[in-house]
Design an enzyme around this catalytic site. Structure first.
Site, short mmCIF file in Angstrom:
data_model
loop_
_atom_site.label_atom_id
_atom_site.label_comp_id
_atom_site.label_asym_id
_atom_site.label_seq_id
_atom_site.Cartn_x
_atom_site.Cartn_y
_atom_site.Cartn_z
CG HIS A 123 -5.45 83.60 57.66
ND1 HIS A 123 -6.31 84.60 57.22
CD2 HIS A 123 -4.46 83.54 56.73
CE1 HIS A 123 -5.85 85.10 56.08
NE2 HIS A 123 -4.73 84.47 55.77
CD GLU A 124 -1.81 80.78 56.18
OE1 GLU A 124 -2.09 80.46 55.00
OE2 GLU A 124 -1.40 81.92 56.47
CG HIS B 100 -5.65 80.98 52.37
ND1 HIS B 100 -6.31 81.97 51.68
CD2 HIS B 100 -4.74 81.60 53.16
CE1 HIS B 100 -5.82 83.15 52.02
NE2 HIS B 100 -4.88 82.95 52.93
CG HIS C 289 -7.59 74.59 46.74
ND1 HIS C 289 -6.58 73.66 46.92
CD2 HIS C 289 -7.81 74.62 45.40
CE1 HIS C 289 -6.23 73.16 45.75
NE2 HIS C 289 -6.96 73.72 44.82
#
Length: 228
Positions: free
Chosen positions: A97-98, A101, A105
């Site tokens: 999940h991280e 991100h 980006h």
């Protein structure tokens, strides 16, 4: 504060507690589901970054629990110690999940860009907006404009909560899609990762609902004072 606000605040707090409790329970459950591939959260994260052609993001360990986050400023995926070192479905879900991100980006995902622009405003506003709102209510008959100022500032934090929703859901979708497409997990592990991320996302839904409801409450007070 009126009884209406106390009831509203109490209901939101109860709902938030129920979701947080369920989230904690889910993560405890899936932390016991060990990955058949034997990979740690760090290894999962590094592979997802590599598979997406991202070479300028570091995966590091950060102290605490549920402190996992992606920092776009220094391009680091920060994983809590349990996620960084452990080899279970919950750790795989959070790590991926991280990294979702980080992918956002890298590709310039518009909702993440919008949220990032609001971060400085929200960081400053969150320190004093409640005091402005309280003061605005206390002196509303003398200076109603103060409450309006507080409402406008609080609206920015509410907007931040709303924009956070697509950012978080998209990161989870990217994570789950990658885990499935790369056959990283067994069916049971994949189902656990999906369930864990579903409940994590619901904490952001609760926060957004609470922020919207609170904003509407203050607007109703201001509107009522204008009619009187």
């Amino acid at each position: 504060m009126g009884s209406g606000y106390l009831i509203l605040a109490g209901a939101i707090m109860l709902f938030s507690w129920l979701v947080s409790s369920q989230l904690k329970s889910k993560f405890e459950l899936y932390s016991k589901l060990q990955l058949r591939n034997g990979m740690s959260g760090r290894e999962i994260a590094e592979k997802m970054l590599a598979d997406n052609g991202i070479t300028d993001v570091r995966v590091i360990s950060t102290p605490g629990q549920l402190t996992d986050h992606y920092n776009p400023t220094d391009k680091t995926v920060n994983l809590s110690e349990a996620v960084y070192n452990h080899r279970n479905a919950a750790a795989a879900a959070v790590a991926a999940h991280e990294c979702g991100h980080a992918v956002q980006h890298a590709i310039g995902y518009e909702w993440l860009t919008m949220r990032s622009k609001l971060v400085p405003i929200v960081s400053v506003a969150s320190n004093f907006v409640q005091w402005i709102l309280i003061a605005g209510i206390l002196i509303i008959k003398v200076f109603p404009g103060l409450l309006l100022i507080g409402i406008i500032i609080f609206a920015a934090t509410t907007l931040f909560s709303i924009i956070t929703l697509p950012v978080e859901y998209d990161a989870s979708n990217r994570a789950l899609a990658w885990l499935e497409n790369k056959h990283m997990l067994t069916q049971e592990e994949q189902a656990g990762a999906k369930d864990a991320l579903k409940w994590a996302a619901r904490t952001y839904v609760v926060a957004a609902i609470g922020s919207i409801a609170t904003l509407l409450y203050y607007i109703s007070i201001y509107s009522g004072s204008r009619r009187n």
